[in-house]
Design an enzyme around this catalytic site. Structure first.
Site, PDB file in Angstrom:
ATOM      1  N   CYS A 288       0.884  -1.182   0.000  1.00 34.55           N
ATOM      2  CA  CYS A 288       0.000   0.000   0.000  1.00 34.55           C
ATOM      3  C   CYS A 288       0.913   1.221   0.000  1.00 34.55           C
ATOM      4  O   CYS A 288       1.051   1.907   1.008  1.00 34.55           O
ATOM      5  CB  CYS A 288      -0.920   0.003   1.216  1.00 34.55           C
ATOM      6  SG  CYS A 288      -1.985  -1.443   1.380  1.00 34.55           S
ATOM      7  N   PRO A 291       2.232   7.664  -0.597  1.00 35.94           N
ATOM      8  CA  PRO A 291       3.016   8.347  -1.645  1.00 35.94           C
ATOM      9  C   PRO A 291       4.415   7.788  -1.871  1.00 35.94           C
ATOM     10  O   PRO A 291       5.194   8.352  -2.623  1.00 35.94           O
ATOM     11  CB  PRO A 291       3.092   9.773  -1.118  1.00 35.94           C
ATOM     12  CG  PRO A 291       3.099   9.608   0.369  1.00 35.94           C
ATOM     13  CD  PRO A 291       2.205   8.453   0.663  1.00 35.94           C
ATOM     14  N   LYS A 294       8.046   4.983   2.321  1.00 33.24           N
ATOM     15  CA  LYS A 294       8.634   3.776   2.906  1.00 33.24           C
ATOM     16  C   LYS A 294       9.399   2.982   1.851  1.00 33.24           C
ATOM     17  O   LYS A 294      10.446   2.388   2.138  1.00 33.24           O
ATOM     18  CB  LYS A 294       7.557   2.922   3.577  1.00 33.24           C
ATOM     19  CG  LYS A 294       6.977   3.595   4.823  1.00 33.24           C
ATOM     20  CD  LYS A 294       5.908   2.736   5.473  1.00 33.24           C
ATOM     21  CE  LYS A 294       5.370   3.436   6.717  1.00 33.24           C
ATOM     22  NZ  LYS A 294       4.657   4.700   6.393  1.00 33.24           N
ATOM     23  N   ASP A 339      -5.135  -4.481  -5.959  1.00 30.68           N
ATOM     24  CA  ASP A 339      -5.848  -4.528  -4.692  1.00 30.68           C
ATOM     25  C   ASP A 339      -5.087  -5.497  -3.798  1.00 30.68           C
ATOM     26  O   ASP A 339      -5.103  -6.710  -4.019  1.00 30.68           O
ATOM     27  CB  ASP A 339      -7.284  -5.013  -4.920  1.00 30.68           C
ATOM     28  CG  ASP A 339      -8.100  -5.062  -3.632  1.00 30.68           C
ATOM     29  OD1 ASP A 339      -7.494  -4.971  -2.541  1.00 30.68           O
ATOM     30  OD2 ASP A 339      -9.334  -5.222  -3.723  1.00 30.68           O
ATOM     31  N   CYS A 409      -0.950   4.272  11.247  1.00 33.74           N
ATOM     32  CA  CYS A 409      -0.754   5.553  11.938  1.00 33.74           C
ATOM     33  C   CYS A 409      -1.960   5.836  12.824  1.00 33.74           C
ATOM     34  O   CYS A 409      -2.487   6.948  12.853  1.00 33.74           O
ATOM     35  CB  CYS A 409      -0.502   6.695  10.951  1.00 33.74           C
ATOM     36  SG  CYS A 409      -1.826   6.977   9.764  1.00 33.74           S
TER      37      CYS A 409
END
Length: 466
Positions: A288, A291, A294, A339, A409
């Site tokens: 995922c 932007p 990571k 997905d 987060c």
């Protein structure tokens, strides 16, 4: 004839109107504050001065993060319930009370006059009356005090009504004083206990300063710090991440970001990258990614050697990752639209490292996204199932001896430890792996970072295939 820019207070009122919602309900989905603010600044013609831009940011961010507190104060001064005040007039009152109570540098006469000018003709006297009443009674208005007795658990022997009264009083204390919806206040108290819940709620008021992740493909932390100092930025090294610099003073973002010498990444995310511990030559998938920060960190740890597949369900977001990789000089990232809650055919057992930073409620980053203070946790009740599906599908791609890092987060246990523990219980061929980054140590392979510790609220779990 020279065009006059719109008053920053009027622009602020327009933005607040798109964000405001019931103080104990969902926040408006018309937009997020940072996006609306950026759009308003860009569209201003002529461009806003530095002073007007600062006032616009102060009012929109300040009113948004203090909305419940402001409504409580307005309720003490008005003979009308706040839910019976016209929404636009209520936003005007919030702006006025915010300036009088929290904005020390704005003169009182300006705060009152300019706020009253925003009101419709039929509401000017009402707005003026409330603001003048606050002027007179400010010292008399008390917010709810912390109750003397502790929050009481089930099984304490007390009647249900009595226990509920104690707990409700404490949650109201947190909700009104720290402007959190009552349901979120209750979740924090349940997860962390009274004292820690108060510390965390207070930390959400800390104005976040940008943290940079040094691009070690191009420079090092000391050299970047010197370059930033020459541009007028003072920085301090991050406490636990060996790659971070916190901006202590200076305006805007330094040119080093545009030049690809660093990128904005909170220390919590940097710690997450250190836990991943990607090595040169590894094969990595970021399930995922957008932007992409990571994935960028992993590429730097890998010294631009190996392969990283960066995935996102929205094809429109993939260029953000590609452009960021190009700017930072990263050549090993390939983007894929998929997905990630579904299997990735042909990739079972193929990756040394997996980044599984799943969609979450965001209840760890309220300092940066104050509109989330009014989002009910119940709205995100379905997220743990999606998170579990993404984790389970991703784990199938991990090599034996490989490492998967699951992160969010948020501070809600149902999205963090509960998902991780369920996965480990149902997949005996995987195990938790303890880690240490700086002074941060995991317990059973899991670590929760809270904003009172100087980072975003964040959860990290390290999982390895036996």
């Amino acid at each position: 004839m020279k065009t006059q820019p719109e008053s920053p207070r009027k622009t602020a009122l327009s933005i607040l109107g798109r964000l405001s919602g019931p103080a104990d309900g969902e926040h408006s989905e018309n937009g997020y504050l940072n996006l609306l603010l950026d759009s308003a600044i860009k569209k201003s013609n002529p461009p806003l001065s530095d002073a007007d831009r600062g006032l616009l940011t102060l009012l929109t961010a300040g009113v948004t993060e203090r909305r419940i507190t402001l409504d409580y104060i307005i309720g003490q001064l008005s003979d009308r319930e706040t839910d019976r005040i016209d929404p636009r007039v209520l936003d005007i009152l919030r702006m006025g009370i915010y300036q009088l109570r929290y904005a020390d540098r704005i003169p009182v006469h300006a705060a009152i006059y300019e706020t009253v000018e925003l009101a419709p003709a039929g509401a000017k006297s009402f707005v003026n009356g409330i603001l003048r009443a606050y002027q007179r009674k400010a010292d008399e208005i008390e917010l709810p005090k912390r109750p003397d007795k502790p929050v009481l658990p089930e099984g304490d022997g007390l009647p249900k009504k009595e226990r509920k009264a104690y707990n409700s009083a404490f949650n109201r204390f947190i909700s009104v004083n720290y402007s959190l919806n009552p349901s979120l206040a209750a979740r924090l108290t349940s997860a962390f206990g009274e004292d820690r819940a108060v510390e965390i709620a207070a930390a959400f008021f800390s104005a976040p300063r940008p943290t940079l992740r040094v691009n070690t493909l191009k420079t090092d932390r000391e050299a970047l710090s010197e370059k930033l100092r020459a541009e007028g930025f003072e920085t301090a090294p991050t406490k636990d991440s060996p790659y971070g610099l916190k901006i202590v003073s200076g305006h805007g973002l330094p040119s080093a970001v545009r030049e690809g010498l660093c990128f904005v990444q909170d220390e919590a995310s940097q710690i997450c990258g250190a836990v991943l511990d990607a090595q040169p030559g590894d094969r990595v998938i970021d399930v995922c990614s957008c932007p992409g920060s990571k994935a960028f960190s992993a590429a730097m740890q890998m010294k631009n050697r190996g392969e990283i597949i960066a995935c996102d369900i929205h094809s429109s977001k993939l260029p953000l990752i590609e452009n960021g990789a190009k700017r930072n000089g990263i050549k090993i990232i390939k983007t894929v639209r998929r997905d990630s809650s579904e299997d990735f055919p042909g990739y079972a057992g193929k990756f040394d490292r997996i980044i599984c930073d799943v969609p979450c409620s965001g209840f760890g980053v309220l300092a940066k996204k104050p509109e989330l203070r009014y989002k009910l946790p119940e709205v995100s009740a379905g997220l743990p199932e999606l998170q579990y599906a993404i984790l389970s599908a991703s784990a199938k791609m991990l090599k034996k001896g490989g490492r998967l890092v699951y992160s969010t987060c948020t501070l809600i246990p149902a999205e963090n430890g509960c998902v991780t523990e369920r996965f480990l219980a149902e997949h005996p061929d995987f195990e938790a792996s303890d880690f240490t980054v700086g002074d941060r140590k995991s317990e059973n392979g899991m670590l929760t970072l809270t904003p009172d510790g100087g980072t975003d609220g964040f959860f990290i779990a390290a999982i390895e295939r036996k």
